[in-house]
Enzyme design. Structure first.
Site, mmCIF file in Angstrom:
data_model
loop_
_atom_site.group_PDB
_atom_site.id
_atom_site.type_symbol
_atom_site.label_atom_id
_atom_site.label_comp_id
_atom_site.label_asym_id
_atom_site.label_seq_id
_atom_site.Cartn_x
_atom_site.Cartn_y
_atom_site.Cartn_z
ATOM 1 N N ASN A 1 60.285 16.656 -38.945
ATOM 2 C CA ASN A 1 61.206 16.866 -40.057
ATOM 3 C C ASN A 1 61.938 15.573 -40.368
ATOM 4 O O ASN A 1 62.731 15.087 -39.550
ATOM 5 C CB ASN A 1 62.226 17.952 -39.718
ATOM 6 C CG ASN A 1 63.309 18.065 -40.783
ATOM 7 O OD1 ASN A 1 63.130 18.711 -41.798
ATOM 8 N ND2 ASN A 1 64.456 17.408 -40.558
ATOM 9 N N GLU A 2 61.630 14.972 -41.515
ATOM 10 C CA GLU A 2 62.360 13.846 -42.107
ATOM 11 C C GLU A 2 62.300 12.548 -41.311
ATOM 12 O O GLU A 2 63.073 11.620 -41.585
ATOM 13 C CB GLU A 2 63.825 14.238 -42.393
ATOM 14 C CG GLU A 2 63.953 15.332 -43.442
ATOM 15 C CD GLU A 2 65.383 15.620 -43.872
ATOM 16 O OE1 GLU A 2 66.319 15.032 -43.285
ATOM 17 O OE2 GLU A 2 65.567 16.444 -44.794
ATOM 18 N N ASP A 3 61.365 12.422 -40.375
ATOM 19 C CA ASP A 3 61.280 11.162 -39.633
ATOM 20 C C ASP A 3 60.713 10.038 -40.496
ATOM 21 O O ASP A 3 61.097 8.871 -40.346
ATOM 22 C CB ASP A 3 60.446 11.344 -38.372
ATOM 23 C CG ASP A 3 61.157 12.212 -37.338
ATOM 24 O OD1 ASP A 3 62.283 12.652 -37.606
ATOM 25 O OD2 ASP A 3 60.584 12.450 -36.259
ATOM 26 N N SER B 1 57.391 16.361 -42.808
ATOM 27 C CA SER B 1 58.010 17.027 -43.954
ATOM 28 C C SER B 1 59.345 16.347 -44.205
ATOM 29 O O SER B 1 60.215 16.351 -43.329
ATOM 30 C CB SER B 1 58.209 18.514 -43.674
ATOM 31 O OG SER B 1 58.767 19.171 -44.784
#
Length: 830
Positions: A417-419, A471
């Site tokens: 998530n958002e890395d 994502s």
């Protein structure tokens, strides 16, 4: 074979205090245990969170005893299904295991250490002290992280324990999943029912059974159809330890669909030895992620097909539903997921900063027909990528994939998530053209995990489910609206756009977006004991809001949109909830319009942040911690219905459409006009004939200005249908446009489009008439009314709330728990 789950745990601060009994049950965590024995105040109440921080900085010990069976078994194993996180395990004072990953299962052969009576001791190091030590040993300095401290990136532990912008800092520990003692000569270690249903009329089933045995044995198989009838029954001789493959063909299988598109038949597969039976409930389905060229737009689509049927995903993000996983029951999960189904949400995204959910979560999603987007457990950070860290992650992923792969609800795996977003914003080394698969030499080393380690494991262990590197991910950067999925946070975060600009802020699949609101007053009364603190700006109310800058941002969106008459607590709660409801409903309506059919599926899903909370807090959730829906839950529910009507209003100056919402733009006094588009939504696969009716009312007086001639339409199946384009509406007064579809004499969809912002509107002489019966409330008005909220003095689930009323229609709200004798009231926007 003998199996027992160890119970009767005791705990203490390492070496410093007397042993205390844990809560009754098989699993436990330190905070709930301390609370159970009245050693701490509830960290969810008032500001007690601050007073319990010492717990996370402390080492803790757990112990229990168990007896070894008198029977003689060749193999004796302790299975640790989940230890949180940094643990040293001793059996009869002998060290047998060291762990550093709460997401892994550990198995230890203990035959040589067994006695008739045994003591098991587990020492847990502080999750934050140990993480700081690992950070220092890594020698990389403080890596980039959004939320929580940078030390969390080195710990394979639920990241939200370290604090998030909706959650407290409660760094817990303990044997949070069962610890089992298993003695055996023959053991079925795993059963994977691999399903190939590329040809939907034939399902090829491969039952792969991992068997450990020291002697020839028999495997007995039974396959039952969804009605419980036997399809096949047979026996397989096995001579030694092996993974045994048994293939079966099912002709004309009953296919599993998300609830929005069909039924959820589940087959039963049982594999047995003389002493053990493993049962799997499986759904037969084909899932595809479709990223195809579009007819008249750049980029590519991003949507899912289930059994060759395109499915528009309406859903929400899921965070852990409690700060302490052991405090959740099967009933909690069932009720949470039923709320999603009730709200027409056919997809849940399990966010990467919590944990891979409990078995009951996926079982319920299988049963209910909810698609699951599963993140791997990485969130908002610059994670390490050295060989040791990657090996630890690989073992974690292999265990979780084997655990989850029999669940038909699994629709996609995402690497994090958002890395990638962190990499962009922090200027990390990221060359999209470098496809070498080894990025250990860069400042973004975890890319090796997301683009090499994880996709290979998914392909090996569950190849029927698509894999997505992260994502958001795809295209020219993570904010590219034309390729992949996106997180749209330029409303609330980022540029803090007006939410009326949602229509141009969408993408191919919006997997995060949101708006904050306060929870129900009853929720505050449960978590704040000082009644003098129950006002909008109190210190305790602020403590139960973790969002950075929430005071300014929440005030900005409320003051931009909602008339606030007084700042009493109830009015402020209502204002924030109405604003959130309008904001989120507007987004769903705009983006779902772009599901325009084959070659034109410009938007394939809308997944709101978030459905739930992990403690009582003001957040972006649709439903608060105590499962009290906010008004936004209902606005999202209405916009996610299988059949809907959409209305979009736009402003023109000198005949040109104004692209941005600019309320009362300074010094632009050119004459303005307004027009609307009206369309229909039909998620069903069959076309639906209907009649569109449109009424236009003046807001201030409530007078009906005109009704358009009825228009016969056919709502195209699994698509949106444009019905009215560029309809001029009165511009010299504030008007509301009410559009609704009628089929077979009944209203099947209804929507109202109001002038923006709502704060400019006046509602003169309004009254709501309502009648309470056992199980329902019926409401009506002779004038248009905005945001009607039904208030009940006790917790009663309502099937609708926060809705608009229009003349000539009685709005009946079902509420099975409601009694005619209940104290019921209403409030609405004035």
């Amino acid at each position: 074979m003998h199996t027992s789950t160890l119970t009767n745990w005791q705990y203490r601060q390492s070496g410093k205090s007397e042993w205390k009994n844990s809560r009754p049950g098989a699993t436990t965590e330190i905070h709930p245990d301390l609370l159970y024995n009245n050693e701490i105040s509830d960290p969810f109440i008032d500001m007690n969170e601050k007073q319990v921080q010492w717990i996370g900085e402390t080492n803790w010990e757990y112990r229990t005893t168990f007896k070894a069976s008198s029977a003689s078994f060749k193999n004796n194993v302790l299975v640790f299904e989940g230890l949180d996180t940094f643990a040293k395990v001793y059996l009869n004072n002998t060290p047998i295991l060291t762990t550093e990953n709460m997401f892994r299962e550990y198995r230890v052969d203990i035959t040589q250490y067994l006695k008739p009576d045994n003591e098991l001791l587990i020492e847990f190091e502080s999750g934050i002290v140990k993480a700081r030590q690992l950070e220092k040993e890594a020698g990389l300095g403080k890596l980039a992280s959004f939320n929580g401290g940078s030390e969390r990136l080195h710990a394979r532990k639920a990241q939200y324990h370290y604090g998030w912008d909706w959650g407290p800092v409660l760094i817990t520990c303990g044997p949070y999943k069962p610890v089992k003692f298993i003695s055996y000569d023959t053991l079925i270690k795993d059963v994977y029912v691999k399903v190939d249903v590329d040809n939907l009329t034939v399902a090829k089933i491969d039952i792969q059974t991992e068997l450990e045995t020291d002697a020839p044995t028999k495997l007995d198989y039974i396959i039952l159809d969804p009605e419980g009838a036997v399809i096949e029954e047979f026996t397989q001789d096995v001579s030694e330890s092996a993974t045994v493959s048994k293939k079966v063909t099912i002709n004309n299988p009953q296919l599993w669909y998300p609830f929005s598109h069909g039924e959820q038949p589940l087959y039963t597969v049982q594999v047995s030895t003389t002493s053990q039976t493993i049962t799997k409930r499986i759904g037969i389905r084909k899932v595809e992620l479709i990223q195809e060229s579009l007819i008249d737009q750049s980029g590519s689509s991003f949507y899912f097909k289930i059994n060759n049927v395109p499915v528009y995903s309406t859903g929400s993000n899921w965070i852990p539903a409690h700060s302490f996983q052991t405090s959740l029951t099967a009933k909690d999960y069932s009720e949470w997921l039923q709320l999603a189904v009730n709200g027409h949400q056919n997809m849940i995204r399990i966010w990467g900063g919590g944990y891979y959910e409990q078995d009951i979560f996926y079982e319920e999603c299988d049963r209910l027909g909810i698609m699951v987007w599963q993140d791997f457990m990485f969130a908002c950070g610059q994670y390490p990528g050295d060989a040791k860290f990657i090996a630890n992650v690989a073992a974690e992923a292999e265990h979780q994939l084997k655990r989850l792969r029999n669940h038909c609800c699994l629709t996609i795996y995402a690497g994090n998530n958002e890395d990638y977003q962190v990499a962009e914003q922090c200027g990390l080394e990221w060359d999209p053209s470098d496809l070498s698969g080894d990025y250990s030499h860069t400042t973004f080393p975890a890319r090796t995990i997301y683009e090499n380690t994880l996709p290979k494991l998914v392909q090996k262990l569950q190849s029927d489910v698509p894999y997505h590197p992260g994502s958001p991910w795809g295209g020219d950067g993570t904010a590219d609206p034309t390729i992949g999925d996106m997180h749209q946070w330029n409303v609330w975060h980022g540029s803090q756009e007006k939410y009326q600009n949602w229509y141009k802020l969408g993408g191919r699949f919006v997997s995060e977006f949101g708006m904050e609101a306060l929870p129900n007053r009853k929720t505050y009364e449960q978590c704040i004991t000082d009644s003098t603190e129950l006002y909008p700006q109190s210190e305790t109310v602020d403590h139960h809001n973790k969002a950075d800058g929430f005071e300014r941002r929440l005030a900005l969106y409320v003051i931009e949109n909602i008339k606030v008459q007084g700042l009493d607590f109830d009015s402020w709660i209502y204002a924030t909830q109405l604003m959130q409801a309008e904001c989120l409903g507007y987004a769903y309506r705009c983006w779902r319009r772009e599901w325009r059919g084959d070659g034109k599926r410009y938007n394939g899903g809308t997944i709101v942040w978030q459905i739930n909370d992990c403690w009582p807090v003001a957040s972006w959730s649709l439903v608060d911690f105590y499962r009290r829906p906010k008004l936004a839950y209902y606005s999202v529910k209405r916009e996610s219905k299988p059949v809907g009507v959409g209305i979009y209003r736009y402003e023109k100056r000198d005949g040109e459409i104004v692209e941005d919402a600019k309320f009362g733009a300074a010094f632009d006094y050119r004459p303005k006009t307004f027009s609307v588009d009206i369309w229909g939504v039909n998620a069903n696969t069959e076309d639906l004939p209907a009649t569109l009716k449109v009424d236009i009312y003046e807001v201030a007086t409530g007078e009906k200005l005109k009704s358009l001639p009825d228009q016969e339409v056919v709502l195209t199946g699994n698509s949106t249908t444009e019905v009215i384009k560029d309809l001029d509406i009165p511009s010299d007064k504030h008007v509301v446009v009410h559009g609704y579809f009628v089929s077979k004499g009944e209203v099947i969809a209804s929507a109202g489009d109001w002038p923006q912002p709502l704060k400019y509107l006046k509602f003169n002489d309004r009254k709501v008439d309502f009648k309470v019966e056992d199980g329902s409330v019926s409401l009506s008005s002779d004038k248009p009314i905005k945001g009607v909220e039904i208030l009940v003095d006790r917790d009663v689930f309502l099937q609708d709330n926060g809705f608009d009323l229009f003349p000539g229609q009685v709005h009946k709200v079902e509420a099975p728990q409601l009694k005619k004798s209940d104290k019921v009231g209403v409030r609405y926007y004035k």
